[in-house]
Motif scaffolding. Structure first.
Motif, PDB file in Angstrom:
ATOM      1  N   THR A  77      58.253  31.549  21.621  1.00  8.91           N
ATOM      2  CA  THR A  77      57.204  30.549  21.408  1.00  8.91           C
ATOM      3  C   THR A  77      56.013  31.177  20.699  1.00  8.91           C
ATOM      4  N   PHE A  78      55.583  32.325  21.175  1.00 12.30           N
ATOM      5  CA  PHE A  78      54.446  33.024  20.576  1.00 12.30           C
ATOM      6  C   PHE A  78      54.790  33.487  19.162  1.00 12.30           C
ATOM      7  N   ALA A  79      56.011  33.928  18.962  1.00 12.74           N
ATOM      8  CA  ALA A  79      56.414  34.418  17.647  1.00 12.74           C
ATOM      9  C   ALA A  79      56.365  33.315  16.596  1.00 12.74           C
ATOM     10  N   VAL A  80      56.917  32.140  16.927  1.00  8.92           N
ATOM     11  CA  VAL A  80      56.969  31.047  15.953  1.00  8.92           C
ATOM     12  C   VAL A  80      55.602  30.386  15.781  1.00  8.92           C
ATOM     13  N   ASN A  81      54.940  30.073  16.897  1.00  9.00           N
ATOM     14  CA  ASN A  81      53.715  29.278  16.844  1.00  9.00           C
ATOM     15  C   ASN A  81      52.478  30.077  16.467  1.00  9.00           C
ATOM     16  N   VAL A  82      52.562  31.400  16.578  1.00  5.81           N
ATOM     17  CA  VAL A  82      51.381  32.229  16.304  1.00  5.81           C
ATOM     18  C   VAL A  82      51.680  33.289  15.240  1.00  5.81           C
ATOM     19  N   LEU A  83      52.615  34.184  15.531  1.00  5.25           N
ATOM     20  CA  LEU A  83      52.811  35.341  14.657  1.00  5.25           C
ATOM     21  C   LEU A  83      53.386  34.962  13.293  1.00  5.25           C
ATOM     22  N   ALA A  84      54.305  34.016  13.247  1.00  2.00           N
ATOM     23  CA  ALA A  84      54.884  33.626  11.953  1.00  2.00           C
ATOM     24  C   ALA A  84      53.813  33.051  11.034  1.00  2.00           C
ATOM     25  N   ASN A  85      52.961  32.175  11.566  1.00  2.08           N
ATOM     26  CA  ASN A  85      51.874  31.629  10.750  1.00  2.08           C
ATOM     27  C   ASN A  85      50.941  32.730  10.270  1.00  2.08           C
ATOM     28  N   THR A 141      61.114  25.680  33.374  1.00  3.35           N
ATOM     29  CA  THR A 141      60.546  24.838  32.321  1.00  3.35           C
ATOM     30  C   THR A 141      59.022  24.889  32.335  1.00  3.35           C
ATOM     31  N   THR A 142      58.437  24.981  33.532  1.00  2.00           N
ATOM     32  CA  THR A 142      56.976  25.060  33.631  1.00  2.00           C
ATOM     33  C   THR A 142      56.452  26.269  32.863  1.00  2.00           C
ATOM     34  N   ALA A 143      57.117  27.400  32.994  1.00  2.00           N
ATOM     35  CA  ALA A 143      56.690  28.597  32.269  1.00  2.00           C
ATOM     36  C   ALA A 143      56.847  28.402  30.769  1.00  2.00           C
ATOM     37  N   GLY A 144      57.928  27.756  30.359  1.00  2.00           N
ATOM     38  CA  GLY A 144      58.125  27.506  28.935  1.00  2.00           C
ATOM     39  C   GLY A 144      57.054  26.608  28.357  1.00  2.00           C
ATOM     40  N   ARG A 145      56.668  25.591  29.103  1.00  2.00           N
ATOM     41  CA  ARG A 145      55.620  24.688  28.622  1.00  2.00           C
ATOM     42  C   ARG A 145      54.248  25.355  28.660  1.00  2.00           C
ATOM     43  N   THR A 146      54.035  26.230  29.636  1.00  2.00           N
ATOM     44  CA  THR A 146      52.782  26.990  29.663  1.00  2.00           C
ATOM     45  C   THR A 146      52.696  27.915  28.457  1.00  2.00           C
ATOM     46  N   ALA A 147      53.822  28.525  28.098  1.00  2.00           N
ATOM     47  CA  ALA A 147      53.852  29.359  26.897  1.00  2.00           C
ATOM     48  C   ALA A 147      53.491  28.538  25.658  1.00  2.00           C
ATOM     49  N   TYR A 148      53.936  27.282  25.635  1.00  2.00           N
ATOM     50  CA  TYR A 148      53.635  26.417  24.496  1.00  2.00           C
ATOM     51  C   TYR A 148      52.137  26.112  24.413  1.00  2.00           C
ATOM     52  N   SER A 149      51.555  25.618  25.499  1.00  2.00           N
ATOM     53  CA  SER A 149      50.132  25.260  25.457  1.00  2.00           C
ATOM     54  C   SER A 149      49.267  26.485  25.187  1.00  2.00           C
ATOM     55  N   THR A 150      49.675  27.633  25.705  1.00  2.00           N
ATOM     56  CA  THR A 150      48.914  28.862  25.471  1.00  2.00           C
ATOM     57  C   THR A 150      49.011  29.286  24.004  1.00  2.00           C
ATOM     58  N   SER A 151      50.181  29.104  23.411  1.00  2.00           N
ATOM     59  CA  SER A 151      50.331  29.455  21.993  1.00  2.00           C
ATOM     60  C   SER A 151      49.478  28.550  21.114  1.00  2.00           C
ATOM     61  N   LYS A 152      49.303  27.311  21.526  1.00  2.00           N
ATOM     62  CA  LYS A 152      48.475  26.399  20.738  1.00  2.00           C
ATOM     63  C   LYS A 152      46.986  26.726  20.888  1.00  2.00           C
ATOM     64  N   LEU A 153      46.591  27.243  22.046  1.00  2.00           N
ATOM     65  CA  LEU A 153      45.233  27.756  22.188  1.00  2.00           C
ATOM     66  C   LEU A 153      45.045  28.968  21.276  1.00  2.00           C
ATOM     67  N   ALA A 154      46.047  29.833  21.220  1.00  2.00           N
ATOM     68  CA  ALA A 154      45.994  31.000  20.343  1.00  2.00           C
ATOM     69  C   ALA A 154      45.858  30.582  18.880  1.00  2.00           C
ATOM     70  N   ALA A 155      46.543  29.514  18.490  1.00  2.00           N
ATOM     71  CA  ALA A 155      46.457  29.043  17.113  1.00  2.00           C
ATOM     72  C   ALA A 155      45.021  28.668  16.754  1.00  2.00           C
ATOM     73  N   LEU A 156      44.312  28.050  17.692  1.00  2.00           N
ATOM     74  CA  LEU A 156      42.911  27.700  17.452  1.00  2.00           C
ATOM     75  C   LEU A 156      42.054  28.948  17.298  1.00  2.00           C
ATOM     76  N   TYR A 157      42.310  29.935  18.139  1.00  2.00           N
ATOM     77  CA  TYR A 157      41.557  31.189  18.025  1.00  2.00           C
ATOM     78  C   TYR A 157      41.731  31.803  16.643  1.00  2.00           C
ATOM     79  N   LEU A 158      42.964  31.794  16.127  1.00  2.00           N
ATOM     80  CA  LEU A 158      43.193  32.388  14.815  1.00  2.00           C
ATOM     81  C   LEU A 158      42.542  31.559  13.702  1.00  2.00           C
ATOM     82  N   VAL A 159      42.568  30.239  13.825  1.00  2.63           N
ATOM     83  CA  VAL A 159      41.900  29.404  12.820  1.00  2.63           C
ATOM     84  C   VAL A 159      40.416  29.740  12.763  1.00  2.63           C
ATOM     85  N   HIS A 160      39.798  29.944  13.913  1.00  3.96           N
ATOM     86  CA  HIS A 160      38.382  30.313  13.924  1.00  3.96           C
ATOM     87  C   HIS A 160      38.156  31.668  13.246  1.00  3.96           C
ATOM     88  N   GLU A 161      39.070  32.610  13.456  1.00  5.45           N
ATOM     89  CA  GLU A 161      38.955  33.916  12.792  1.00  5.45           C
ATOM     90  C   GLU A 161      39.173  33.790  11.289  1.00  5.45           C
TER      91      GLU A 161
END
Length: 315
Positions: free
Chosen positions: A110-118, A177-197
């Motif tokens: 999840t982190f690799a696709v939603n954060v690192l790939a971008n 599944t709860t952990a998988g969905r938490t990984a998703y929402s956390t990766s989307k928070l990370a995406a916002l952090y990178l946009v700000h940077e």
């Protein structure tokens, strides 16, 4: 003429957005990033009507594959095979039923696709953008972590050191599944952090914007879920588009195209909630976390960014 590179254009809101971009911007050369041989078929379908569409193959779960795609785009730009690069749309995203799915390089998927790939795409294309240009990363209102934004369907983010988030097992009961969905929402928070940077670091004339489509039933996001969840996303939850809580796929795709084309007014660093710029969560504004994530993303992708012709370390 100009080029827009887009991931996640094969289905859902990305497909709708791609069609809008081509119809509303006749001068665009849309370069779609897709897995394996599907890109050729996607490009052919989108090119119907005389639009200019090409493709590059990449598996976003593999950073070497992302590097290969990005360097191929750089080469085509340098040879004049593509018009000037004016946009990158990081729309592809994934969600798993656990937090244990691992990429070949050992990253949590999840982190690799939603954060690192971008990040690797932006890093490798950064010096090929021709101003005015715009980078748009698809975010999610799951990063708020409250009932108002997702009716409790997705747990809120659980921020940790980026080095921990990048590996499997970062959350309690990682096989659930709860952990998988938490990984998703956390990766989307990370995406916002990178946009700000990006907004701080990119040269003037190259904007970075996060786009939230809202809850959009019927997309491919639940493709890794179990049969009951997939059935609900396809057959039951679409009725929620009759309420203000959910967004129709057609509307979400149009909103995304509006952001990419600049029809929606959004200065660099903005968070666009469907059709207008708005504030993201209070937690999403944290300069210390943003710098820490930037440093980690740089370190984690360094081996795949190194050696690209003309790539500057100053960013």
């Amino acid at each position: 003429q100009h080029t827009i590179v887009m991931t996640g254009a094969s289905r859902g809101i990305g497909r709708v957005a791609a069609e809008h971009l081509l119809c509303r911007s006749p001068d665009v050369h849309l370069l779609v990033v897709a897995r394996g041989s599907s890109g050729a078929q996607l490009a052919a379908e989108l090119a119907t009507g005389g639009h200019t569409v090409s493709h590059v193959s990449a598996d976003l779960c593999s950073l070497p594959s992302v590097r290969s795609a990005a360097t191929g785009i750089r080469d085509r730009l340098d040879k004049g095979e593509l018009p000037p690069l004016r946009g990158f749309v990081g729309n592809a995203g994934t969600q798993y039923t656990n937090a244990l799915t691992e990429t070949p390089e050992g990253f949590e998927s999840t982190f690799a696709v939603n954060v690192l790939a971008n990040h690797l795409f932006v890093r490798l294309l950064q010096d090929r953008f021709a101003a005015p240009a715009r980078i748009v990363i698809t975010a999610s209102d799951t990063h708020f972590g409250d009932f108002r934004h997702n009716m409790g369907m997705v747990p809120g983010p659980a921020w940790k050191s980026p080095d921990v988030l990048a590996r499997t097992g970062a959350f309690p009961e990682p096989d659930t599944t709860t952990a998988g969905r938490t990984a998703y929402s956390t990766s989307k928070l990370a995406a916002l952090y990178l946009v700000h940077e990006y907004a701080r670091r990119l040269p003037a004339g190259i904007d970075a914007v996060a786009y939230n489509p809202g809850f959009v039933p019927g997309t491919g996001l639940a493709r890794n879920a179990g049969p009951v969840s997939r059935f609900a996303m396809r057959r039951i939850l679409p009725v929620m588009t009759l309420t203000p809580f959910a967004t129709r796929r057609s509307a979400a795709g149009r909103y995304l195209a509006d952001v990419v084309l600049g029809t929606t007014q959004a200065p660099t660093g903005s968070y666009v909630d469907r059709g207008r710029a708005d504030r993201s969560s209070q937690e999403s504004y944290d300069p210390q976390r943003e710098r820490e994530l930037w440093d980690a993303a740089e370190q984690l992708t360094a081996a795949y960014a190194a050696g690209a012709d003309g790539l500057s370390d100053d960013f």
